[in-house]
Design a protein around this motif. Sequence first.
Motif, PDB file in Angstrom:
ATOM      1  N   GLN A 103       0.832  -1.209   0.000  1.00 40.24           N
ATOM      2  CA  GLN A 103       0.000   0.000   0.000  1.00 40.24           C
ATOM      3  C   GLN A 103       0.862   1.253   0.000  1.00 40.24           C
ATOM      4  N   VAL A 104       1.971   1.213   0.731  1.00 45.21           N
ATOM      5  CA  VAL A 104       2.874   2.368   0.774  1.00 45.21           C
ATOM      6  C   VAL A 104       3.474   2.630  -0.603  1.00 45.21           C
ATOM      7  N   MET A 105       3.928   1.588  -1.270  1.00 49.41           N
ATOM      8  CA  MET A 105       4.519   1.757  -2.591  1.00 49.41           C
ATOM      9  C   MET A 105       3.481   2.256  -3.593  1.00 49.41           C
ATOM     10  N   ALA A 106       2.236   1.800  -3.453  1.00 49.93           N
ATOM     11  CA  ALA A 106       1.180   2.266  -4.358  1.00 49.93           C
ATOM     12  C   ALA A 106       0.920   3.756  -4.174  1.00 49.93           C
ATOM     13  N   LEU A 107       0.909   4.233  -2.924  1.00 46.69           N
ATOM     14  CA  LEU A 107       0.701   5.664  -2.673  1.00 46.69           C
ATOM     15  C   LEU A 107       1.865   6.493  -3.197  1.00 46.69           C
ATOM     16  N   ILE A 108       3.087   6.005  -3.007  1.00 48.47           N
ATOM     17  CA  ILE A 108       4.262   6.733  -3.503  1.00 48.47           C
ATOM     18  C   ILE A 108       4.226   6.819  -5.029  1.00 48.47           C
ATOM     19  N   ALA A 109       3.890   5.716  -5.689  1.00 54.25           N
ATOM     20  CA  ALA A 109       3.796   5.731  -7.153  1.00 54.25           C
ATOM     21  C   ALA A 109       2.705   6.689  -7.618  1.00 54.25           C
ATOM     22  N   PHE A 110       1.592   6.722  -6.899  1.00 52.55           N
ATOM     23  CA  PHE A 110       0.501   7.636  -7.263  1.00 52.55           C
ATOM     24  C   PHE A 110       0.954   9.089  -7.125  1.00 52.55           C
ATOM     25  N   ILE A 111       1.652   9.403  -6.045  1.00 56.52           N
ATOM     26  CA  ILE A 111       2.127  10.778  -5.824  1.00 56.52           C
ATOM     27  C   ILE A 111       3.076  11.203  -6.937  1.00 56.52           C
TER      28      ILE A 111
END
Length: 374
Positions: free
Chosen positions: A350-358
């Motif tokens: 989930q953390v990596m998904a948020l970072i990629a989205f940002i």
Amino acid sequence: MRRLRALLIKEFIQMKRDRLTFAMMVGLPIIQLLVFGFAINTDVKHLSTVVFDQSLQQEGRDLLSAFTASDYFDIKYTAGSYQQVNDYIEQGKAKVGIIIPPDFSDNIKHGRSASVQVIVDASDSMAASSAISTAQLIGQLKSEEILVQRLQAAGSQKPSRPYDIRIRPWYNPDFVSAFYMVPGILGVVLTMTMVMITSMAIVRERERGTLEQLIVTPLKTYELILGKIIPYIFVGYVQVTLALCVGIVVFDLPMQGSLPLLYSLTSLFIIASLALGILISTITKTQMQAMQLSFFIFLPSILLSGFMFPRDAMPEFFQLLGNLLPLTYYLEIMRGIILKGIGINFLWPQVMALIAFIIAVLSVSIIKFQKKLA
């Protein structure tokens, strides 16, 4: 009537020129009706399931086939130990764990009651209720099937019930709805305020004529965008703090995990929501357009992220669509830390998904926004 007709013609001409607003007024209701009509489904089926079968006999396979045939359970994982079952459920990969003991087949063959443990992730109360009721019904049906066979063979002798389905709801065993809803409401509030506020930031500057003053300054594009984002990060933290205090004091919300981890990961969600608002602000030309587009983002975030309706009940296409929303990952983070007490070792996807989205959204915003008057 001539004056009124002239005014109506003028309004229709203006509406025609503002194509983005006209398209949103006509297209958004149709799109939302189609999306929500297919996605909203309270009949939760195809729950991801992990199985730890210690008997490895035909009787165990028959019971698992009954679970699969119900369409409520999809056996996606096979575990080799209790710890693996625990890991799958804590990571959110599986909603249900079925554990068949080593003596299961022997108990069935000798007419004794054979217990089966069904572990349910009760942090999602709607999905958990569906899984529990279906598992109990399967146990009753399979028991009645074998009881009939034994009665026919034993005559008047009354055999014991073959299947003993023992349900173990984890994380929210009392099914307190507030424990499930409060973390979700916090994410929804952050989405609503962060996206809507920043979506009108650049548009408001343009409408007031102050954007030209910012353009003549030495500020670079990314500096201007960061300047619009950073102040609201502190606002988001104030909202999170107040909401957590209310949840703990009023609703007795448990805090099983690390509070510093919760705050640090919340910053990623706040930045992701602000970046999405900035992207909307660079696309639209008026505050009305920005508000309408924000509302279009807001509704799918509520309905497709798992806040109100379990994502397991949605068609695969709409589950993939929900994966594009930062709220989907933040709800998993919030409920994982608050209810399950899990750490970063389980939350890194989930953390990596948020970072990629940002990174993706901010990059598009910077490219889209040119430091000049449109």
